[in-house]
Enzyme design. Structure first.
Site, PDB file in Angstrom:
ATOM      1  N   HIS A  91       0.813  -1.222   0.000  1.00  0.00           N
ATOM      2  CA  HIS A  91       0.000   0.000   0.000  1.00  0.00           C
ATOM      3  C   HIS A  91       0.847   1.272   0.000  1.00  0.00           C
ATOM      4  O   HIS A  91       0.347   2.346  -0.310  1.00  0.00           O
ATOM      5  CB  HIS A  91      -1.007   0.008   1.159  1.00  0.00           C
ATOM      6  CG  HIS A  91      -0.431   0.254   2.512  1.00  0.00           C
ATOM      7  ND1 HIS A  91      -0.158  -0.758   3.408  1.00  0.00           N
ATOM      8  CD2 HIS A  91      -0.078   1.405   3.146  1.00  0.00           C
ATOM      9  CE1 HIS A  91       0.316  -0.240   4.529  1.00  0.00           C
ATOM     10  NE2 HIS A  91       0.386   1.071   4.385  1.00  0.00           N
ATOM     11  N   ASP A 139       0.048  -7.614   1.399  1.00  0.00           N
ATOM     12  CA  ASP A 139       0.501  -6.226   1.555  1.00  0.00           C
ATOM     13  C   ASP A 139       2.019  -6.119   1.605  1.00  0.00           C
ATOM     14  O   ASP A 139       2.586  -5.471   2.479  1.00  0.00           O
ATOM     15  CB  ASP A 139      -0.127  -5.592   2.799  1.00  0.00           C
ATOM     16  CG  ASP A 139      -0.012  -4.069   2.789  1.00  0.00           C
ATOM     17  OD1 ASP A 139       0.190  -3.486   1.703  1.00  0.00           O
ATOM     18  OD2 ASP A 139      -0.091  -3.462   3.866  1.00  0.00           O
ATOM     19  N   SER A 193       4.492   2.348   8.066  1.00  0.00           N
ATOM     20  CA  SER A 193       4.206   1.204   7.206  1.00  0.00           C
ATOM     21  C   SER A 193       5.436   0.785   6.416  1.00  0.00           C
ATOM     22  O   SER A 193       6.115   1.616   5.817  1.00  0.00           O
ATOM     23  CB  SER A 193       3.089   1.546   6.221  1.00  0.00           C
ATOM     24  OG  SER A 193       1.873   1.734   6.889  1.00  0.00           O
TER      25      SER A 193
END
Length: 199
Positions: free
Chosen positions: A65, A97, A173
């Site tokens: 992402h 992901d 992230s």
């Protein structure tokens, strides 16, 4: 072994119903924005995250992402030293992901990896990332492993994750979750907003 990643993503804009809008005109927003005719329109959005160097010749793992829908040639990796490199996407896995990037660099220091199968609940751990981009580069937060094999569904995909009490923020992230020995045991990828725990 932790890097900052920035990308320009193409984000679909919502459709607007109706005709002329004086509010849009006042703020200089084009009247063809979201024409309502079903044709998608896009705008550019800057995305940021972290990554982990996994090989000395420039391979980096991050979250899908972080780089999904990135404009061609827009992904830039910044090393801890401040050096910047354009990055190419080698492969992605949206279901888990994960994305693999490559930069044209040599003699990088890769991360060491531990075995997440050996973890038990209450093991100490640390999350490393670049929350709010490079202003807080390589921020550490500590916590414990609070759950193993946590099943979470996001955007229709089911993932089995480690859960930790270590704080994660926007920009974390793709950064590593490490054990007491400095070994990577996971990749930070989501924050549950409704509780004090993060996954």
């Amino acid at each position: 072994a932790v890097v900052n990643i920035e990308a320009i993503q193409q984000v679909e804009m919502p459709q607007r119903r109706g005709g002329y809008d004086p509010f849009l005109e006042f703020f200089g927003i084009p009247q063809d924005y979201g024409r309502g005719d079903g044709r998608p329109q896009y705008r550019e959005q800057r995305a940021g995250g972290s990554g982990v160097i996994i090989s000395g010749d420039g391979y980096i793992v991050t979250n899908n992402h972080v780089v999904a829908d990135a404009s061609e040639g827009s992904i830039v990796v910044q090393l801890y030293s401040g050096e910047e490199y354009p990055a190419a996407i080698v492969g992605t896995d949206s279901m888990n992901d994960v994305a693999l990037l490559k930069i044209d660099a040599e003699e990088l220091t890769p991360a060491q990896f531990g075995d997440s199968e050996e973890l038990v609940v209450v093991d100490e751990c640390f999350a490393i990332g670049n929350p709010l981009s490079v202003r807080h580069q390589s921020t550490f937060s500590n916590g414990i492993i609070s759950a193993l094999n946590r099943n979470v569904e996001v955007n229709g995909y089911s993932m089995t994750l480690l859960q930790t009490t270590a704080a994660l923020n926007e920009g974390s992230s793709g950064g590593p979750l490490i054990n007491l020995y400095g070994q990577v045991i996971g990749i930070d990828n989501m924050k549950i907003m409704s509780s004090t725990s993060t996954v």
